[in-house]
Design a protein around this motif. Structure first.
Motif, PDB file in Angstrom:
ATOM      1  N   GLU A 511      11.593  -9.070  10.206  1.00 52.47           N
ATOM      2  CA  GLU A 511      10.194  -8.838  10.584  1.00 52.47           C
ATOM      3  C   GLU A 511       9.740  -9.871  11.606  1.00 52.47           C
ATOM      4  OE1 GLU A 511       8.587  -8.897   6.651  1.00 52.47           O
ATOM      5  OE2 GLU A 511       8.661  -6.709   6.432  1.00 52.47           O
ATOM      6  N   ASN A 555      15.290  -2.411   4.104  1.00 56.31           N
ATOM      7  CA  ASN A 555      13.923  -2.472   3.569  1.00 56.31           C
ATOM      8  C   ASN A 555      13.248  -1.113   3.585  1.00 56.31           C
ATOM      9  OD1 ASN A 555      13.379  -5.583   3.461  1.00 56.31           O
ATOM     10  ND2 ASN A 555      14.401  -5.167   5.404  1.00 56.31           N
ATOM     11  N   GLN A 556      12.520  -0.860   2.543  1.00 57.89           N
ATOM     12  CA  GLN A 556      11.707   0.351   2.506  1.00 57.89           C
ATOM     13  C   GLN A 556      10.419   0.074   3.267  1.00 57.89           C
ATOM     14  OE1 GLN A 556      11.857   3.531   0.549  1.00 57.89           O
ATOM     15  NE2 GLN A 556      14.009   3.077   0.942  1.00 57.89           N
ATOM     16  N   ILE A 557      10.056   1.010   4.108  1.00 63.34           N
ATOM     17  CA  ILE A 557       8.836   0.827   4.876  1.00 63.34           C
ATOM     18  C   ILE A 557       7.683   1.573   4.209  1.00 63.34           C
ATOM     19  CG2 ILE A 557       7.722   1.327   7.088  1.00 63.34           C
ATOM     20  CD1 ILE A 557      10.600   0.783   8.289  1.00 63.34           C
ATOM     21  N   LYS A 559       7.756   2.864   1.212  1.00 58.34           N
ATOM     22  CA  LYS A 559       7.683   2.578  -0.229  1.00 58.34           C
ATOM     23  C   LYS A 559       8.037   1.130  -0.514  1.00 58.34           C
ATOM     24  CE  LYS A 559       8.565   7.327  -1.498  1.00 58.34           C
ATOM     25  NZ  LYS A 559       9.677   8.309  -1.479  1.00 58.34           N
ATOM     26  N   ALA A 560       7.339   0.245   0.132  1.00 56.63           N
ATOM     27  CA  ALA A 560       7.544  -1.180  -0.126  1.00 56.63           C
ATOM     28  C   ALA A 560       6.923  -1.528  -1.467  1.00 56.63           C
ATOM     29  CB  ALA A 560       6.906  -1.996   0.990  1.00 56.63           C
ATOM     30  N   ASP A 561       7.064  -2.796  -1.875  1.00 54.72           N
ATOM     31  CA  ASP A 561       6.600  -3.200  -3.208  1.00 54.72           C
ATOM     32  C   ASP A 561       5.104  -2.976  -3.394  1.00 54.72           C
ATOM     33  OD1 ASP A 561       9.143  -3.854  -3.774  1.00 54.72           O
ATOM     34  OD2 ASP A 561       8.920  -6.008  -3.415  1.00 54.72           O
ATOM     35  N   LEU A 565       1.851  -4.137   1.799  1.00 51.10           N
ATOM     36  CA  LEU A 565       3.072  -4.415   2.555  1.00 51.10           C
ATOM     37  C   LEU A 565       3.520  -3.170   3.317  1.00 51.10           C
ATOM     38  CD1 LEU A 565       5.203  -6.416   3.348  1.00 51.10           C
ATOM     39  CD2 LEU A 565       6.479  -5.851   1.271  1.00 51.10           C
ATOM     40  N   SER A 566       3.470  -2.031   2.673  1.00 49.74           N
ATOM     41  CA  SER A 566       3.849  -0.785   3.347  1.00 49.74           C
ATOM     42  C   SER A 566       3.003  -0.570   4.596  1.00 49.74           C
ATOM     43  CB  SER A 566       3.657   0.424   2.425  1.00 49.74           C
ATOM     44  OG  SER A 566       4.806   0.621   1.649  1.00 49.74           O
ATOM     45  N   ARG A 569       3.916  -2.940   7.291  1.00 48.21           N
ATOM     46  CA  ARG A 569       5.194  -2.570   7.925  1.00 48.21           C
ATOM     47  C   ARG A 569       5.016  -1.352   8.832  1.00 48.21           C
ATOM     48  NH1 ARG A 569       9.540  -3.643   2.945  1.00 48.21           N
ATOM     49  NH2 ARG A 569       9.686  -5.886   3.361  1.00 48.21           N
TER      50      ARG A 569
END
Length: 595
Positions: A511, A555-557, A559-561, A565-566, A569
RNA sequence: GAUCCUGUAGCUCAGCUGGAUAGAGCGUCCGCCUCCUAAGCGGAAGGUCAGCAGUUCGAAUCUGCUCAGGAUCACCA
């Protein structure tokens, strides 16, 4: 934006060094890059201060780090003799993303060329044959550099000088007249430039036939019906110059065929021009300028009646500017054409995109225009580029090894089409043929532009242009993936209502690398424009795409934590897409939403 | 002969305004699709940065010489 950050750190450290060394007279601080990104974002070597301080560079590095309290955001990481600095990238992230979002398709541009009028000449085809790979390098470069210059805020005029006269044109005309039987591109279904090109080749065959016959029986020369091909072509050129109606009519007809074909190729390649010059209008220009040079005393009339210029001041010999019989030469025409162009459109700068083979010609041309007192002669540039060779050596039309532009593009389109079908993506991409064409074009332009202009390049027809690895299609694919993510985001947008993005959440290495790539893009555009080198953009885009691919894999974009964050991203990759699209426009890579 | 350009991994190319362990793609070998497009990702092997000398605390990078390749040096275009 990254540069500003680097420079503010540089200034702060230099200031501290002055106080540390108790002198203002210190060697300039150099900015480097640490070998690995986890070691920081900038490296300041302390070696040069060692003598002044009578201390080891490593000691200076840690001393400065300890003393420097008033500094920009970030963290100092002295590493041996280097004072490394880690920028506060997360703090930069929001600023960068804001700027990309607000500037959109203008992100990356600057105003350094604001108010400047720049003319750029490229392509300059002969109207007796179709374009080949060598022309394509010229066209790609010219088109790309034009876009780069526009990105500096300059007003750019793209011109093309069509070489539509001369003995080589007469040759194709003559062959058509003798062997054409009245056929036309329409009647044979051929593209006009290929049609005419076939007669240019036919002329060469005829030449060979006659030479063979002559060798067998030298007496045929005295036969009243004997025609020498070369003499006949010269005669036709004389008739053309005399304005013979029949020759002129044939010339008009065949030129139109060729130009229709050439411009179809240009369209397919995404190339366009603002103004066309025709050699038939310009080939007599320049005589007046030479005469003026005589009056000024900068040229000299020789005893035999020719006019010459002494090139000793630039370390060269003499050069003829006007023939003994008073007719013009290539260089004379170019002198006149340059003057005419400046009258047509008073440029601040004129760039000629022409193969490096002509370095000598342009050196002389620019010098002579200077002698004639044109102050704009200082602002003439020859953007020289190297040859495109085959693994076996030079392309030779005689041996049929010339890579035809249209053929190459359509062969690549077929390959791209096959890939689409093989991957079962016909339904996703929309118009399969159109998509295939754009992939082919992206592959070709990237291939031609990724090499520095000056260098010769080797083109291997079998394996040179691929669609994977460091290629145009890889960039297109990366952009298409981002585009796909953004489409999915759009449909689930309501899930993010009330959620705020926050650049401070962008803390992983990829990132940060992406934020830096975004922040540095305007600098890449500036450098590419200043050096007339589109390969700078190719490299910047490839590096960013590579980082994205790695990031995307790990990394999930969507479906981030956390939602925050999603969303952050999404903002990041959306900004990246904007940057890539802007870069694509600069290097002739079509953007595809899906592939 | 002179001038200009080029020489980095098997191949195609980055890096060149001097800085830490010289990078990428292709090709070779080995892994990864229950997960936002596998045209993807990860790993391995692969280097006397043409050679020699110089400048420098430090040279692929600057300078000189040598070697190799290319281009040019027309009253052709």
């Amino acid at each position: 934006m990254l540069n500003e950050l680097k420079n503010s750190w540089k200034d702060a450290i230099e200031k501290e060094l002055r106080s540390y060394l108790s002198t203002d007279d210190i060697p300039a601080l150099t900015i480097g890059l640490p070998p690995r990104s986890d070691m920081g974002d900038a490296a300041f070597p302390m070696f040069p201060y060692s003598k002044l301080a009578h201390k080891a560079p490593a000691v200076i590095a840690s001393d400065i780090a300890a003393r420097l309290t008033d500094h920009p955001e970030g963290e100092m990481l002295p590493s041996g003799p280097y004072l490394n600095v880690r920028f506060d990238i997360p703090a930069l992230a929001d600023k960068v993303m804001d700027r990309v979002e607000s500037e959109g398709s203008l992100y990356g541009t600057n105003q350094s060329g604001k108010g400047r009028k720049i003319m750029i000449e490229f392509s300059c085809p002969n109207t007796n044959k179709p374009l080949h790979l060598g022309h394509m390098r010229n066209d790609s470069l010219g088109q790309s550099v034009s876009e780069l210059l526009k990105a500096t805020g300059a007003e750019v005029m793209k011109v093309n000088l069509i070489n539509n006269r001369g003995v080589h044109i007469s040759k194709s005309m003559l062959a058509y007249k003798l062997f054409g039987n009245g056929e036309t591109p329409e009647s044979t279904g051929e593209k006009g430039d290929h049609f005419v090109g076939r007669y240019y080749v036919r002329f060469a065959a005829w030449e060979k036939e006659v030479a063979g016959a002559k060798e067998k029986d030298p007496s045929i020369v005295s036969d009243p019906s004997f025609v020498d091909p070369d003499e006949a072509a010269q005669a036709m050129l004389r008739d053309w110059e005399a304005g013979d109606p029949e020759v002129r009519a044939l010339w008009e007809k065949m030129n139109k065929w060729t130009l229709d074909g050439l411009f179809e190729s240009y369209r397919n390649m995404g190339i366009s021009f603002d103004k066309l010059y025709y050699e038939s209008d310009t080939y007599r220009l320049g005589r007046g300028e030479v005469m003026r040079g005589l009056d000024l005393g900068v040229f000299k009339k020789e005893e035999d009646g020719s006019v010459q210029v002494d090139l000793a001041p630039i370390g060269l010999d003499k050069k003829v500017l006007l023939r003994r019989d008073g007719t013009t030469l290539y260089i004379t025409q170019d002198i006149g054409t340059a003057v005419r162009r400046h009258e047509d459109w008073p440029f601040d700068s004129l760039i000629y995109v022409v193969a490096s083979e002509q370095n000598y010609h342009f050196k002389v041309l620019f010098y002579v225009l200077g002698l004639l007192g044109y102050e704009w002669a200082e602002e003439l540039h020859h953007l020289a580029y190297g040859m495109v060779n085959l693994p076996e050596g030079k392309m030779k039309s005689r041996e049929g090894t010339v890579v035809d532009a249209d053929d190459l593009l359509s062969e690549l389109s077929v390959l791209a089409r096959n890939e689409i079908i093989e991957k079962g993506r016909e339904n996703e991409v929309g118009d399969v043929d159109e998509t295939a064409r754009k992939i082919a074009l992206g592959a070709l332009n990237y291939y031609l532009l990724q090499v520095q202009p000056m260098r010769d390049m080797i083109f291997n027809p079998k394996e040179s242009i691929s669609f994977s690895g460091n290629t145009g299609p890889y960039l297109q694919y990366t952009a298409a993936r981002i585009s796909s993510i953004l489409r999915k985001f759009e449909v689930s947008k309501e899930e993010f209502s009330g959620v705020e993005s926050d650049g401070r959440l962008l803390v992983n290495e990829d990132e940060k690398t992406l934020v830096k790539a975004l922040a540095d893009f305007p600098e890449a555009v500036r450098k590419a424009a200043d050096t007339f080198d589109p390969s700078v953009i190719c490299t910047a885009l490839y590096d960013a795409a590579k980082t994205f691919s790695h990031y995307y894999h790990d990394n999930q974009i969507l479906k981030a934590d956390t939602k925050e964050l999603s969303l952050t991203r999404i903002r990041l990759v959306s900004a990246l897409l904007t940057m890539m699209k802007n870069g694509f426009a600069l290097i002739g890579i079509p953007y595809l939403e899906s592939m």
